[in-house]
Write a protein that holds these residues in place. Structure first.
Motif, short mmCIF file in Angstrom:
data_model
loop_
_atom_site.label_atom_id
_atom_site.label_comp_id
_atom_site.label_asym_id
_atom_site.label_seq_id
_atom_site.Cartn_x
_atom_site.Cartn_y
_atom_site.Cartn_z
N LEU B 162 0.82 -1.19 0.00
CA LEU B 162 0.00 0.00 0.00
C LEU B 162 0.86 1.25 0.00
O LEU B 162 0.53 2.24 -0.64
CB LEU B 162 -0.91 0.02 1.23
CG LEU B 162 -2.12 -0.89 1.19
CD1 LEU B 162 -2.95 -0.67 2.43
CD2 LEU B 162 -2.97 -0.58 -0.04
N ASP B 163 1.98 1.21 0.73
CA ASP B 163 2.86 2.38 0.78
C ASP B 163 3.34 2.75 -0.61
O ASP B 163 3.42 3.92 -0.95
CB ASP B 163 4.07 2.10 1.70
CG ASP B 163 3.68 2.08 3.16
OD1 ASP B 163 4.50 1.66 3.99
OD2 ASP B 163 2.55 2.49 3.46
N TRP B 164 3.66 1.73 -1.43
CA TRP B 164 4.13 2.05 -2.77
C TRP B 164 3.00 2.59 -3.63
O TRP B 164 3.18 3.56 -4.36
CB TRP B 164 4.76 0.82 -3.44
CG TRP B 164 5.21 1.11 -4.83
CD1 TRP B 164 6.22 1.94 -5.21
CD2 TRP B 164 4.62 0.60 -6.03
NE1 TRP B 164 6.32 1.98 -6.59
CE2 TRP B 164 5.36 1.17 -7.12
CE3 TRP B 164 3.58 -0.27 -6.32
CZ2 TRP B 164 5.06 0.89 -8.45
CZ3 TRP B 164 3.28 -0.55 -7.65
CH2 TRP B 164 4.03 0.02 -8.70
N TYR B 165 1.83 1.99 -3.52
CA TYR B 165 0.70 2.47 -4.31
C TYR B 165 0.39 3.92 -3.98
O TYR B 165 -0.01 4.68 -4.85
CB TYR B 165 -0.56 1.65 -4.03
CG TYR B 165 -0.46 0.19 -4.36
CD1 TYR B 165 -1.33 -0.71 -3.78
CD2 TYR B 165 0.51 -0.31 -5.22
CE1 TYR B 165 -1.28 -2.05 -4.07
CE2 TYR B 165 0.58 -1.67 -5.51
CZ TYR B 165 -0.32 -2.54 -4.92
OH TYR B 165 -0.26 -3.87 -5.20
N ALA B 166 0.56 4.27 -2.69
CA ALA B 166 0.10 5.57 -2.24
C ALA B 166 0.96 6.70 -2.76
O ALA B 166 0.48 7.81 -2.91
CB ALA B 166 0.06 5.61 -0.72
N GLN B 167 2.23 6.43 -3.05
CA GLN B 167 3.09 7.52 -3.50
C GLN B 167 2.96 7.72 -5.00
O GLN B 167 2.87 6.76 -5.75
CB GLN B 167 4.54 7.21 -3.16
CG GLN B 167 4.79 7.27 -1.66
CD GLN B 167 6.09 6.61 -1.29
OE1 GLN B 167 7.01 6.57 -2.10
NE2 GLN B 167 6.17 6.09 -0.09
#
Lengths: 190, 269, 509
Positions: B162-167
């Motif tokens: 999710l952290d990667w998707y969010a950026q």
């Protein structure tokens, strides 16, 4: 001198149609895609087997219980709405998503069952590696469910004589009038 | 005096690290790892009512394909040059990030290639004697972390995704191969780029992702209607499905690349 | 003919009665029946009557605005084709000072651009997804009649564009939002906005129109924890927001960014609630909604203080401003306003009107049941401070202090209560021993005492909370009132007793 030039020009003019057909299809034509099809009689061709005529093209598989018979019936219904002279110009290319099971024999049986006019209809199977690419250019989705059953979308696509997509329809229960209009206009213009 | 020495050492170290990373990427970029056969719970049901997918043994590339590797392919097969390739096979942004049609910048060389269509990815893998992985093969390999074959129940695994998707998309992608290897020895399945799969166009998810699939239009999708995405708590994986299902085969995006797969020795698909 | 029985019969009888009384002109029944009958025929017809035919004239490019502004009224009498061009951008922005968050936006803002059309318009909707986006997106407009509200037809990959067309059959104020899986995450990241479908006759003119949307936000870190914060899916599932905000940021509508208006103006707020989870109790502190189109529909209520706006819903409020000041928009689930950021300011300038609101007029000390004026007490203490205290001053001060404290038991006339509280007036016990008197006041007294020949066995509580001056003044008063005559009592004498005797347990120093 003048006579030779005239003869040369005449010969060149004769060759033109042949040269034109052998030329590259337009950039947006699906005939750009290299694929090998084997039809119900065992004839091998590329996707452009009907290049030069308008084509109704779709994908199916022979053991399909519901949608494919309906799909084929829909295509019959569309071509029956044409005048005989127009119908003669129309070609229908059916491509299997299940080349493993849909042998030429099986395809032949299917064609007979549907009383297809084999002067204008071809039921083909691609090489296994080509199925995804053909589905991609036709925007058709399919997924094998196991036991030779497939989940797939039913889309009929109309190609012009150079293989460019003119119209598509997903209506299989009744004739899509808008699609039919485009079909008539395409044939009428030739 | 001491500070200057330290600064020099740090600068050397950084340069070495970058060279090292590039060299490492270079070294492993053509390597594959075997993925053993297995069965696992998939977010795309293989059949209606069946959520366990079977995957046969196959080989998967350690990293995504790099700009340098793809450039070599384009030079060998000019039909795939930017500007030459038919619009049918690649949209107008195909390889738009390269300064010219055949050469990425040195900085781009070890980065995963992006702005490539499904057709282009497929052609590349075929030229190497391989193919694209299927969705199930990809999902299976990507479920692993450094120590477990299936880490998907771990909230930390999900949060990393999710952290990667969010950026938002980075200007400069990192080189391939820098994330830790998972238990199979494969890297970069998460946190680098989206990746094409062979059946990306056939995930058969409704364009309105909220559809529950309980209204099967049997004639639209012969068989079982649009697939509902199973395991709704696997939202991190579902986002990847959503992304792939928004693409047509000719599409390219700034964060979409691919890697190749091969049939395991002696097996045919 | 079947006999009519039971409930059906009663209902029928009542209906007949109502009809008959309407005929008679009996006011209450007739009025009620007439109003409900009128309402029954006065509905706008919904979508069945919302198609005004094909679009006329040239296609219009829709004017989209960023919050808190709103496009001008449509001001058109015929249906038209309206082209809407909306772009999705994924952006890092500040959610609170020093706190960065990745928002996914329609039009680069949270909430997204405001769309304003007329009922019956045909909208050609273009949804663009910027090439820098990582995610695919689509749009569901609550004003669309059709599958997914448009979501099925607008699923768009990064660097691509989708188009679909719809006719707006229903008037109202509608939320739009992204519906890509996981939907809750897309909404939580700010992918919502408002589309206003004006009724065919338009809305009445007001002086100011503003656009405000509430949302709940979920971050891994705590409220106002600085730095970059990622979205927290578990908190979202648990419906435990970190921030609850108007227009996507704590600073969005305060300070220099406050909404502005002037006294005498009528303000209309188009208010939405994007959610994803919370329902809003929307209230403007210091104002009442003169008109409230609850849930963004066709009818309005009047004189409303606080309205519920559902997640994925909207409301239109209108109020006239009479008095200047800062009016605070809040979610009246009040911890959200003061601990999670759900507040915005409407700053109103103009002339005061004290007849409507005066501001603070009086600030007095309030003595509770100490009704006496303490003027004499303060006089005495001032005199004591300057060393000029006289017996008269002490007696006067002592009298003020006695009343309300000692008088409760010993009475204002010093007579006490027979058999209960001993008298002070002409008391032999009191006047016999000054030191003992001081001791009793400070330390209380229990056990048998004989005053003027009568026995008393009550308990007097210690009054040591009174200071030395107060005790001295009170004793000076009682020993010189009601026929008593004696010397003044000095604070020093009181201090000596206080220092040399022990207070009972629980008494003050």
């Amino acid at each position: 001198m003048k006579r030779r030039t005239t003869i040369a020009a005449f010969l060149a003019a004769l060759c033109m149609p042949i040269l034109a057909v052998a030329a590259e299809p337009p950039a947006d034509s699906i005939y750009q895609l290299q694929a090998q099809l084997t039809d119900q009689s065992g004839r091998v061709s590329g996707l452009d087997v009907f290049r030069g005529e308008p084509v109704l093209i779709s994908m199916f598989y022979a053991s399909c219980p519901n949608a494919c018979p309906t799909l084929i019936a829909a295509m019959r219904r569309l071509e029956n709405r044409l005048e005989p002279a127009q119908r003669d110009r129309l070609r229908v290319l059916m491509i299997s998503i299940d080349p493993k099971h849909d042998t030429p024999e099986k395809l032949g049986e299917l064609a007979e069952r549907h009383h297809a006019d084999l002067q204008r209809w071809r039921f083909t199977r691609p090489e296994a590696a080509d199925v995804r690419g053909i589905a991609a250019v036709l925007d058709i989705q399919y997924r094998e469910l196991g036991d030779g059953e497939f989940n797939h979308s039913s889309i009929v696509t109309l190609l012009d004589r150079e293989g460019r997509i003119v119209a598509t329809t997903q209506q299989v229960l009744r004739a899509d009038e808008e699609f039919l209009g485009k079909l008539r206009a395409l044939i009428g213009a030739l | 005096m001491m500070n200057r020495a330290r600064w020099l050492a740090a600068a050397f170290g950084l340069a070495a690290a970058q060279l090292g990373a590039a060299a490492f990427a270079d070294a492993i970029a053509n390597d594959f790892r075997p993925i053993p056969a297995g069965r696992f719970e998939s977010v795309i049901a293989p059949q209606p009512g069946v959520t366990a997918a079977d995957v046969r043994a196959f080989d998967l590339a350690i990293t995504p394909v790099t700009n340098a590797q793809f450039a070599a392919f384009v030079r060998a097969q000019p039909a795939w040059r930017r500007g030459r390739v038919a619009p049918l096979f690649a949209d107008t942004r195909y390889l738009a990030h390269w300064p010219d049609a055949e050469t990425p910048t040195p900085a781009q060389a070890q980065q995963p290639v992006t702005q490539v269509s499904w057709f282009a990815a497929r052609a590349y893998c075929a030229a190497q004697g391989g193919r694209l992985p299927t969705w199930h093969e990809w999902e299976y390999a990507a479920a692993a972390d450094a120590t477990r074959r299936d880490a998907r129940a771990d909230p930390a695994w999900r949060q990393r995704l999710l952290d990667w998707y969010a950026q938002p998309a980075d200007e400069l992608l990192p080189a391939v191969g820098q994330s830790p290897a998972n238990v199979y020895g494969v890297r970069d399945l998460h946190g680098l780029v989206w990746e094409w799969v062979d059946d990306a166009g056939s995930l058969m998810v409704s364009a309105d992702n909220r559809d529950q699939g309980d209204d099967p239009d049997l004639l639209k999708f012969c068989g079982s209607g649009a697939v509902t995405m199973e395991q709704k708590d696997q939202y991190a994986v579902l986002m990847r499905v959503a992304m792939l299902s928004s693409l047509k085969a000719s599409y390219t995006t700034a964060t979409l690349g691919f890697r190749c797969a091969r049939d395991a020795d002696g097996e045919s698909r | 003919m079947k006999p009519i029985n039971g409930l059906r019969g009663t209902a029928l009888a009542l209906a007949v009665l109502a009809a008959l009384s309407a005929c008679n002109g009996e006011q209450p029944h007739a009025a009620g029946a007439a109003v409900s009958a009128a309402q029954a025929t006065q509905d706008t017809g919904g979508s069945a009557r919302g198609d005004f035919g094909p679009p006329q004239g040239e296609p219009i490019k829709a004017v989209l605005t960023s919050p808190p502004n709103v496009p001008p009224p449509v001001n058109r009498k015929h249906p038209a084709k309206v082209i809407v061009d909306l772009e999705v951008r994924e952006l890092d922005m500040e959610i609170s000072e020093g706190v960065k968050y990745t928002f996914w936006t329609f039009g680069g803002t949270v909430p997204g651009s405001f769309i304003r059309i007329r009922q019956g318009d045909t909208v050609e909707f273009h949804l663009k997804n910027h090439p820098d986006s990582k995610m695919p997106h689509n749009i569901d407009l609550h004003g669309v009649t059709g599958p997914g509200g448009g979501a099925a037809s607008s699923f768009t990959a990064p660097g691509h564009e989708s188009q679909f067309t719809f006719k707006a059959l229903n008037q109202g104020l509608f939320i739009y939002h992204c519906a890509t899986a996981p939907v809750g995450m897309h909404v939580a990241n700010g992918m919502y906005g408002l589309i206003l479908v004006e009724p065919p006759e338009g809305l009445s003119k007001v002086d100011r129109e503003y656009y405000v949307v509430q949302g709940d936000y979920y971050t891994v870190g705590k409220y106002r924890e600085k730095g970059y914060q990622a979205f927290d899916m578990q908190k979202a599932i648990d419906e435990n927001p970190t921030y609850v905000l108007f227009n996507g940021a704590e600073s969005a509508l305060v300070g220099a960014n406050a909404l502005k208006a002037n006294v005498g103006e009528t303000v209309r707020l188009y208010v939405g609630n994007g959610g994803p989870n919370l329902v809003s109790s929307f209230h403007v502190i210091g104002e009442i909604f003169d008109k409230l189109w609850f849930e963004g529909g066709t009818r309005f209520q009047e004189n409303v203080q606080t309205t519920l706006i559902p997640a994925g819903g909207a409301a239109i409020t209108e109020f006239r401003l009479e008095v200047p000041g800062s009016y605070v928009l809040v979610d009246h689930s009040i911890f959200r306003a003061f601990n999670k950021g759900a507040l915005a300011i409407l700053k109103v300038d103009g002339a005061e009107d004290k007849s409507i609101y005066s501001g603070k007029e009086v600030d007095n000390t309030y003595l509770g049941d100490k009704a006496v004026s303490l003027a004499s007490v303060s006089e005495a203490s001032q005199a004591a401070a300057s060393g000029t205290l006289t017996k008269e001053q002490q007696i006067k001060a002592g009298g003020s202090l006695y009343n309300g404290t000692c008088s409760v038991c010993h009475q204002a006339n010093g007579e006490g209560l027979p058999d209960v509280f001993p008298p002070l007036a002409k008391s032999d016990f009191l006047m016999a021993d000054k030191t003992r008197a001081i001791t009793v006041v400070l330390n209380g007294l229990s056990g048998k005492v004989t005053v003027n020949g009568k026995d008393f066995t009550s308990v007097m509580p210690p009054m040591s909370q009174l200071n030395d001056d107060e005790v001295a003044n009170i004793l000076s008063y009682v020993t010189n009132s009601w026929g008593n005559q004696g010397p003044a009592v000095s604070p020093e004498e009181v201090a000596k007793v206080r220092a040399t005797t022990q207070r009972p347990q629980g008494a003050a120093h």
